[in-house]
Design an enzyme around this catalytic site. Structure first.
Site, PDB file in Angstrom:
ATOM      1  N   LYS A  72       0.829  -1.210   0.000  1.00 22.77           N
ATOM      2  CA  LYS A  72       0.000   0.000   0.000  1.00 22.77           C
ATOM      3  C   LYS A  72       0.862   1.258   0.000  1.00 22.77           C
ATOM      4  O   LYS A  72       0.668   2.171  -0.805  1.00 22.77           O
ATOM      5  CB  LYS A  72      -0.905  -0.005   1.225  1.00 22.77           C
ATOM      6  CG  LYS A  72      -1.558   1.331   1.587  1.00 22.77           C
ATOM      7  CD  LYS A  72      -2.216   1.253   2.956  1.00 22.77           C
ATOM      8  CE  LYS A  72      -2.941   2.533   3.347  1.00 22.77           C
ATOM      9  NZ  LYS A  72      -2.022   3.614   3.721  1.00 22.77           N
ATOM     10  N   ASN A  73       1.825   1.318   0.921  1.00 25.42           N
ATOM     11  CA  ASN A  73       2.595   2.537   1.100  1.00 25.42           C
ATOM     12  C   ASN A  73       3.612   2.782  -0.010  1.00 25.42           C
ATOM     13  O   ASN A  73       4.154   3.893  -0.116  1.00 25.42           O
ATOM     14  CB  ASN A  73       3.298   2.526   2.459  1.00 25.42           C
ATOM     15  CG  ASN A  73       2.310   2.665   3.603  1.00 25.42           C
ATOM     16  OD1 ASN A  73       1.237   3.227   3.452  1.00 25.42           O
ATOM     17  ND2 ASN A  73       2.664   2.132   4.764  1.00 25.42           N
ATOM     18  N   CYS A 107      -6.823   9.891   8.595  1.00 21.39           N
ATOM     19  CA  CYS A 107      -5.939   9.432   9.663  1.00 21.39           C
ATOM     20  C   CYS A 107      -6.448   9.885  11.021  1.00 21.39           C
ATOM     21  O   CYS A 107      -6.727  11.056  11.209  1.00 21.39           O
ATOM     22  CB  CYS A 107      -4.534   9.977   9.439  1.00 21.39           C
ATOM     23  SG  CYS A 107      -3.351   9.348  10.623  1.00 21.39           S
ATOM     24  N   ARG A 114       0.055  14.537  12.461  1.00 19.34           N
ATOM     25  CA  ARG A 114       0.766  14.492  11.187  1.00 19.34           C
ATOM     26  C   ARG A 114       0.809  15.868  10.512  1.00 19.34           C
ATOM     27  O   ARG A 114       0.251  16.053   9.418  1.00 19.34           O
ATOM     28  CB  ARG A 114       0.108  13.482  10.238  1.00 19.34           C
ATOM     29  CG  ARG A 114       0.269  12.038  10.670  1.00 19.34           C
ATOM     30  CD  ARG A 114      -0.221  11.096   9.599  1.00 19.34           C
ATOM     31  NE  ARG A 114       0.097   9.726   9.893  1.00 19.34           N
ATOM     32  CZ  ARG A 114      -0.002   8.720   9.016  1.00 19.34           C
ATOM     33  NH1 ARG A 114      -0.425   8.955   7.802  1.00 19.34           N
ATOM     34  NH2 ARG A 114       0.303   7.508   9.347  1.00 19.34           N
ATOM     35  N   ASP A 118       3.504   0.974  12.198  1.00 20.15           N
ATOM     36  CA  ASP A 118       2.343   0.288  11.622  1.00 20.15           C
ATOM     37  C   ASP A 118       2.186  -1.139  12.136  1.00 20.15           C
ATOM     38  O   ASP A 118       1.132  -1.754  11.954  1.00 20.15           O
ATOM     39  CB  ASP A 118       2.436   0.268  10.086  1.00 20.15           C
ATOM     40  CG  ASP A 118       2.043   1.596   9.463  1.00 20.15           C
ATOM     41  OD1 ASP A 118       1.550   2.467  10.190  1.00 20.15           O
ATOM     42  OD2 ASP A 118       2.232   1.759   8.244  1.00 20.15           O
ATOM     43  N   ARG A 139      -8.671  -0.419   3.752  1.00 16.21           N
ATOM     44  CA  ARG A 139      -7.740   0.579   3.244  1.00 16.21           C
ATOM     45  C   ARG A 139      -6.362  -0.022   2.986  1.00 16.21           C
ATOM     46  O   ARG A 139      -5.601   0.507   2.162  1.00 16.21           O
ATOM     47  CB  ARG A 139      -7.612   1.746   4.225  1.00 16.21           C
ATOM     48  CG  ARG A 139      -8.839   2.643   4.324  1.00 16.21           C
ATOM     49  CD  ARG A 139      -8.567   3.841   5.213  1.00 16.21           C
ATOM     50  NE  ARG A 139      -7.364   4.510   4.789  1.00 16.21           N
ATOM     51  CZ  ARG A 139      -6.466   5.061   5.602  1.00 16.21           C
ATOM     52  NH1 ARG A 139      -6.634   5.012   6.911  1.00 16.21           N
ATOM     53  NH2 ARG A 139      -5.389   5.656   5.107  1.00 16.21           N
TER      54      ARG A 139
END
Length: 426
Positions: A30-31, A124, A129, A314, A407
């Site tokens: 994903k990232n 988020c 952030r 994570d 997600r």
């Protein structure tokens, strides 16, 4: 045709007490996929991204690219993207505000179009952030920003130029935005204090495959010589180290034995070492990562999150869930985000003994007997942790809020069923 299929976002039902066994292929990252999709904005021609994960965040990013004038088509497990006619008009607000990673469009669209107006990104709930590092770096490259009604407005009237940028923190998002802005900017950009995460490395390697000139890949010092034109490329998205880590810890917690096909072992060393401290045998093979529990689950003592190559934030929630069953006490220190212990309350509801020491640390008293409950996922990684807790618990666990899990996990129920878990979604 829309790039976003209809998704069922209901409940996940888990009947615990089964040792995981067998093998499962780890999905694409994903990232890594999201900033690479943003990077296609800079490319003339088509890029084909193999092993692109079919997750809701990717579908949202593809929808954004389509709304800007891009063309998208799926071919099996890959997606082909062409963005030659992109503009900055008509970005759907719900796609921007529903996904934090839409922020990586900032550098790419400024490089492509010279201006941008976008809603503040969302998606988020694990911390603030702040985006000041992004904006300050891009200002050094010639962008003027202002705020209008909760929107980010930026212009580079004379185009982007290279700069020497020193990041106060190794922010992954800020590093990626600088890279995206710099690859076609005039002159040379040097980044010191750059994030070293594998997903940053993947973005750089994709861009170099498209004709960019990026040196220092994988280090904290990157040097980027701007080029006039980037061309399309075929690139394979690397496997998702967080998904692989989730299934590794699920196997450890259930005292199982599994093979994670195509697991990115080189980028999982902190996660693997922690699992071995807790009683796992982990062996890299030609197929991926072989994981076997030694039977007794042992507390690792302390888990402290950090930027790569440290233990990833994570993975913290999933590790927390497994530590509730370990012998002994575990102190968990969260050094990246200030609101990443939200999963503690539903774990307590299931029977875990978890004490909040301060805003950044917990004490987990192991040997808990988890019992199935109806619990709600409030964010992506916490949702995955509740699924893992359900695998460890007696009786049935029902996890709601599955839209958060979708997600980042293409089909967590199917993957775990392949390993023998009794799990389904409705």
């Amino acid at each position: 045709m829309s790039a976003i299929p209809e998704r069922a976002t209901g409940e996940i039902h888990i009947r615990g007490g089964v040792r995981l066994q067998g093998k499962v292929k780890v999905q694409g990252s994903k990232n890594a996929a999201l900033p690479i999709l943003a990077a296609t904005i800079l490319v003339e021609g088509e890029s084909c991204l193999k092993d692109c994960p079919k997750i809701s965040d990717v579908y949202r990013m593809l929808r954004l690219l389509q709304s800007l004038g891009g063309h998208v088509r799926w071919e099996g497990e890959g997606v082909c993207v062409s963005t030659g006619s992109i503009t900055t008009q008509d970005m759907p607000e719900d796609a921007i505000t529903g996904m934090r990673s839409s922020l990586c469009l900032l550098g790419a669209l400024l490089a492509k179009c010279g201006s941008i107006v976008m809603e503040y990104p969302g998606g988020c709930v694990i911390g603030e952030r702040p985006i000041n590092l992004h904006l300050q770096a891009l200002e050094q490259m010639g962008v003027h920003f202002c705020e209008e009604e909760d929107r980010i407005c930026g212009q580079a009237p004379e185009g982007l130029h290279g700069a020497d940028i020193s990041l106060a923190l190794p922010s992954v998002g800020a590093t990626e935005n600088i890279i995206l802005a710099a690859v076609t900017a005039r002159g040379r950009t040097r980044i010191s204090g750059a994030a070293r995460e594998p997903e940053v490395e993947a973005l750089c390697r994709y861009l170099n495959a498209c004709g960019a000139r990026i040196d220092g890949i994988g280090s904290s010092r990157l040097e980027i010589q701007g080029v006039r034109l980037l061309h399309g490329a075929c690139y394979r998205i690397p496997a998702d180290r967080i998904v692989a880590g989730t299934y590794l810890y699920a196997a450890l917690g259930t005292r199982g034995c599994i093979l994670l096909e195509q697991a990115p072992c080189r980028h999982m060393q902190a996660v693997i070492r922690m699992a071995e401290r807790m009683g796992a045998i982990c062996q890299e093979t030609g197929e991926g990562l072989y994981v076997q529990s030694l039977g007794e689950l042992i507390s690792p003592g302390v888990i402290r999150t950090g930027g790569y190559p440290g233990f990833p934030t994570d993975m913290q929630s999933v590790a927390l869930a497994v530590c509730t069953m370990a012998q002994g006490e575990t102190r968990i220190e969260e050094r990246i985000f200030e609101n990443r212990f939200r999963v503690a309350d539903p774990l307590r509801q299931m029977g875990a003994d978890i004490q909040q020491l301060d805003s950044h640390s917990l004490l987990v008293c192991g040997n808990s007997l988890l019992r199935g409950q109806r619990v709600e996922a409030c964010e992506l990684r916490g949702g995955a942790a509740l699924v893992v807790a359900g695998l460890l618990a007696e009786g049935e666990t029902i996890v709601t809020g599955c839209e958060f899990i979708e997600r980042g996990y293409g089909n967590i129920c199917k993957d775990l069923r392949e390993l023998g878990a009794r799990i389904y979604s409705v």
